[in-house]
Design a protein around this motif. Structure first.
Motif, PDB file in Angstrom:
ATOM      1  N   ARG A 150     -13.589   1.181 -19.439  1.00  0.00           N
ATOM      2  CA  ARG A 150     -12.693   2.190 -19.329  1.00  0.00           C
ATOM      3  C   ARG A 150     -11.560   1.512 -18.541  1.00  0.00           C
ATOM      4  N   TYR A 196      -0.099   0.056 -11.203  1.00  0.00           N
ATOM      5  CA  TYR A 196      -1.298  -0.404 -10.724  1.00  0.00           C
ATOM      6  C   TYR A 196      -2.464   0.094 -11.889  1.00  0.00           C
ATOM      7  N   VAL A 213      -6.483  -0.479 -13.068  1.00  0.00           N
ATOM      8  CA  VAL A 213      -7.992  -0.803 -12.785  1.00  0.00           C
ATOM      9  C   VAL A 213      -8.727  -0.710 -14.271  1.00  0.00           C
ATOM     10  N   GLN A 273     -12.674  -1.801 -16.183  1.00  0.00           N
ATOM     11  CA  GLN A 273     -13.906  -2.501 -16.226  1.00  0.00           C
ATOM     12  C   GLN A 273     -14.694  -2.369 -17.324  1.00  0.00           C
ATOM     13  N   ARG A 283     -18.511  -3.256 -18.872  1.00  0.00           N
ATOM     14  CA  ARG A 283     -20.007  -3.243 -18.445  1.00  0.00           C
ATOM     15  C   ARG A 283     -20.757  -3.415 -19.496  1.00  0.00           C
ATOM     16  N   ARG A 325     -20.727  -6.783 -15.196  1.00  0.00           N
ATOM     17  CA  ARG A 325     -19.557  -6.097 -15.237  1.00  0.00           C
ATOM     18  C   ARG A 325     -18.296  -7.010 -14.849  1.00  0.00           C
ATOM     19  N   THR A 336     -14.472  -6.299 -13.317  1.00  0.00           N
ATOM     20  CA  THR A 336     -13.560  -5.242 -12.929  1.00  0.00           C
ATOM     21  C   THR A 336     -12.243  -6.079 -12.701  1.00  0.00           C
ATOM     22  N   GLU A 341      -8.342  -5.642 -11.271  1.00  0.00           N
ATOM     23  CA  GLU A 341      -7.355  -4.717 -10.807  1.00  0.00           C
ATOM     24  C   GLU A 341      -5.881  -5.293 -10.809  1.00  0.00           C
ATOM     25  N   PRO A 384      -9.304   4.972  -9.760  1.00  0.00           N
ATOM     26  CA  PRO A 384     -10.184   3.836  -9.358  1.00  0.00           C
ATOM     27  C   PRO A 384     -11.728   3.654  -9.236  1.00  0.00           C
ATOM     28  N   VAL A 409     -13.164   4.854 -12.325  1.00  0.00           N
ATOM     29  CA  VAL A 409     -13.191   3.824 -13.491  1.00  0.00           C
ATOM     30  C   VAL A 409     -14.107   2.762 -13.304  1.00  0.00           C
ATOM     31  N   ALA A 410     -13.892   2.251 -11.985  1.00  0.00           N
ATOM     32  CA  ALA A 410     -14.672   0.765 -11.581  1.00  0.00           C
ATOM     33  C   ALA A 410     -15.855   1.255 -10.832  1.00  0.00           C
ATOM     34  N   ARG A 411     -16.732   1.851 -11.283  1.00  0.00           N
ATOM     35  CA  ARG A 411     -17.887   2.231 -10.777  1.00  0.00           C
ATOM     36  C   ARG A 411     -18.698   1.030 -10.074  1.00  0.00           C
ATOM     37  N   GLY A 412     -19.026   1.291  -8.919  1.00  0.00           N
ATOM     38  CA  GLY A 412     -19.747   0.130  -7.950  1.00  0.00           C
ATOM     39  C   GLY A 412     -18.785  -0.756  -7.483  1.00  0.00           C
ATOM     40  N   GLU A 413     -17.611  -0.670  -7.782  1.00  0.00           N
ATOM     41  CA  GLU A 413     -16.633  -1.678  -7.020  1.00  0.00           C
ATOM     42  C   GLU A 413     -15.936  -0.950  -6.026  1.00  0.00           C
ATOM     43  N   GLN A 414     -15.330  -1.667  -5.193  1.00  0.00           N
ATOM     44  CA  GLN A 414     -14.542  -1.098  -4.055  1.00  0.00           C
ATOM     45  C   GLN A 414     -13.092  -1.452  -4.203  1.00  0.00           C
ATOM     46  N   PRO A 415     -12.327  -0.629  -4.898  1.00  0.00           N
ATOM     47  CA  PRO A 415     -11.004  -0.839  -5.392  1.00  0.00           C
ATOM     48  C   PRO A 415      -9.998  -1.321  -4.150  1.00  0.00           C
ATOM     49  N   SER A 416      -9.136  -2.430  -4.362  1.00  0.00           N
ATOM     50  CA  SER A 416      -8.363  -2.591  -3.209  1.00  0.00           C
ATOM     51  C   SER A 416      -7.488  -1.805  -2.669  1.00  0.00           C
TER      52      SER A 416
END
Lengths: 214, 365
Positions: free
Chosen positions: A166, A187, A189, A191, A193, A199, A201, A203, B279, B282-289
């Motif tokens: 996604r 911007y 993002v 990912q 998985r 996964r 990811t 950015e 973010p 969408v980016a589960r488990g991550e810490q977006p910047s």
């Protein structure tokens, strides 16, 4: 081609054929864009994780006829960490429909490949559907936009496995007065998985310019 | 060829001359007759002064015989009749003089012969005839408006002599609407109609009526009827003109609306919220910047600037001035309408026509 891939391909081709007939009388417009951006890649597998950063150059071409849109994007760059480095190649080929002046519906494949020296490439491929929305902040001069996509079919080539993915992209687009030119700040993002928890990811922050042709 | 052209030209000129002469022959007598009515009267009066009574009688009769738009005016008719009566009297034709004097009385009951011009015999004869010829004539404002029951229309009656009269307002179908007067009349009398019907409660329906004044002789028989047409109209409702409308009567918004400002604020706010929330989804488990907030903040800030630039709720001076002009015009129209309604409330219009004196058959003199 697997059955899971066949269905989206047929859907995209049908949509293109049908809408092409509907808008056969409309004129084509084309947009070309180029941009540069910064990317941060987080790779995780179990407890192991890697954070790489780098730059990416990208280009895009958009063709529009009536309410039909086709978009091709390609980007290439290099991301590194203290201990490793990877080339990144990404691309997408989408067919879209302008449902409302502010709303677009997208369908098509998106792929991202990480190339590591001495190892075989790792490629994520997703068949995606997405929505794009646009709103005027200073109408005719400055717009905001957002695009959200979801992979309804995906795969990773190494290790071979089905994947889910996604992504979202948000930003600002300004129209340069009296010129067929738009500048974008965005911007994104995304990912990819696997079921086992692996996964990647990504950015990204990008600045790009779009040039309109009629 | 030239000879033929010359002959044709002569023929054409002759035909043209004939047409002009014929047209003149047809048109001139009518015009001459029109001028002759008053001119003949003048000649008749001059003949009377020269004691040429035969000639005077002929000229005066000829002047009186002219009809239509070239006929004598009512004042000239009275003058012609008085001279004709005097002429006939001086020609020793008393019956004819009496008949002419009677005609004069009926035509104008107010008329009195000039004592400096006519001989005493005529004055005496006219006086006798006048006393024996009851008749009235009326005068009334041609067009007026009254409030029934409060105001009244005044009709002044002038009588030839003292006699009894009966005055009534009647409908054209003969129905009595209101009896106005029954009794004697001397020199003159003012009839007042208050605008109500015989019940005295309401005005008669709008329409045409007649003020009928019957003159009675000593035997109580009707010998003359004066009929004055009267038209009852709905009350005037728009007596004051409305002020002219401005070029544009559409009111404009006086304050900047909130909608457009919110429409430019919404994308920025949604973008800011999206950058903060999406973010993570969408980016589960991550810490977006945290750098993403630069983009989100830029979007939000731009939309706030756009919102402020729309200045929602702030007055638009040009529109305020525009609307003030329209409102003043609307108030002026409302005031005029109100005043007109007040003026027209309960009013009826009364229009009178030229009176006519009738002599029922077999009731002369």
């Amino acid at each position: 081609m697997s059955r899971r891939l066949l269905v989206p391909c047929v859907a995209v081709a049908s949509a293109l054929a049908f809408t092409a007939q509907l808008h056969a009388q409309s004129r084509w417009t084309a947009t070309f864009g180029a941009g540069a951006g910064r990317e941060i890649v987080h790779s995780r597998f179990g407890s192991a994780q890697t954070r790489l950063t780098g730059s990416l150059l990208s280009g895009e071409a958009i063709a529009m006829r009536g309410r039909l849109i086709a978009r091709l994007r390609y980007g290439q760059g290099h991301v590194t960490s203290d201990t490793a480095g990877r080339d990144v190649v990404q691309g997408e080929l989408l067919a879209g429909y302008q449902a409302r002046p502010w709303l677009q519906v997208w369908l098509g494949p998106r792929a991202r490949t990480f190339v590591t020296s001495g190892l075989s490439d790792r490629r994520w491929l997703f068949w995606t559907g997405g929505l794009g929305a646009r709103g005027g902040i200073f109408p005719g001069r400055l717009d905001s936009f957002a695009e959200l996509w979801l992979g309804f079919s995906g795969s990773l080539n190494r290790p071979t496995a089905s994947a889910s993915g996604r992504g979202v992209e948000l930003g600002l687009e300004t129209i340069v007065p009296k010129r067929p030119l738009r500048l974008r700040l965005s911007y994104l993002v995304e990912q990819g998985r696997l079921d086992d928890g692996r996964r990647d990811t990504v950015e990204g922050f990008a600045l790009s310019a779009r040039y309109f042709l009629r | 060829m030239d000879a033929q052209d010359t002959r044709a030209g002569r023929l054409m000129r002759s035909a043209l001359l004939l047409v002009v002469l014929c047209t003149g022959a047809v048109a001139l007598p009518g015009r001459a007759a029109g001028q002759a009515a008053s001119g003949t009267l003048t000649q008749g009066v001059r003949a009377y002064d020269d004691l040429e009574f035969e000639q005077a009688a002929g000229l005066l009769r000829r002047a009186l015989a002219v009809q239509g738009k070239d006929a004598l005016s009512p004042a000239d008719v009275s003058r012609a009749l008085s001279y004709l009566a005097a002429t006939e009297l001086l020609r020793d034709r008393r019956d004819s003089a009496r008949a002419i004097a009677r005609r004069l009385v009926v035509a104008n009951p107010r008329f009195r012969p000039d004592e400096l011009v006519f001989p005493p015999q005529l004055l005496l004869l006219y006086e006798v005839v006048r006393r024996a010829t009851p008749a009235v004539i009326g005068e009334a404002p041609a067009d007026t408006a009254i409030r029934p029951g409060k105001d009244a229309v005044a009709v002044r009656l002038y009588a030839s002599s003292v006699h009894d009269i009966a005055a009534a307002l009647v409908a054209l179908d003969g129905r009595m609407v209101r009896t106005l007067y029954r009794g004697p009349i001397g020199d003159s009398l003012v009839l007042r109609w208050n605008g109500l019907d015989s019940a005295g409660t309401r005005p008669p329906p709008s329409g045409s009526y007649v003020l009928a004044v019957s003159s009675f002789n000593r035997d109580g028989r009707v010998v003359r009827i004066m009929r004055m047409p009267i038209e009852v109209l709905p009350g005037p409702t728009d007596t004051l003109a409305h002020p002219p409308a401005p070029a544009d009567t559409v009111l404009l918004p006086e304050r900047r609306p909130m909608g457009p400002a919110l429409r430019v604020l919404a994308p920025g706010v949604l973008g800011g919220v999206g950058v903060a929330v999406l973010p993570g989804l969408v980016a589960r488990g991550e810490q977006p910047s945290g750098v993403r907030f630069v983009v989100g903040g830029t979007v939000t800030l731009a939309s706030i600037v756009a919102f402020v630039s729309h200045r929602p709720g702030r007055q638009i001076p040009a529109n305020v001035v525009h609307n003030r002009g329209i409102r003043e015009w609307q108030n002026a129209v409302a005031a005029v309408t109100r005043r007109n309604a007040e003026r027209g409330r309960g009013l009826i219009g009364v229009r009178t026509g030229t009176p006519l004196i009738l002599t029922p058959e077999g009731t002369g003199p």
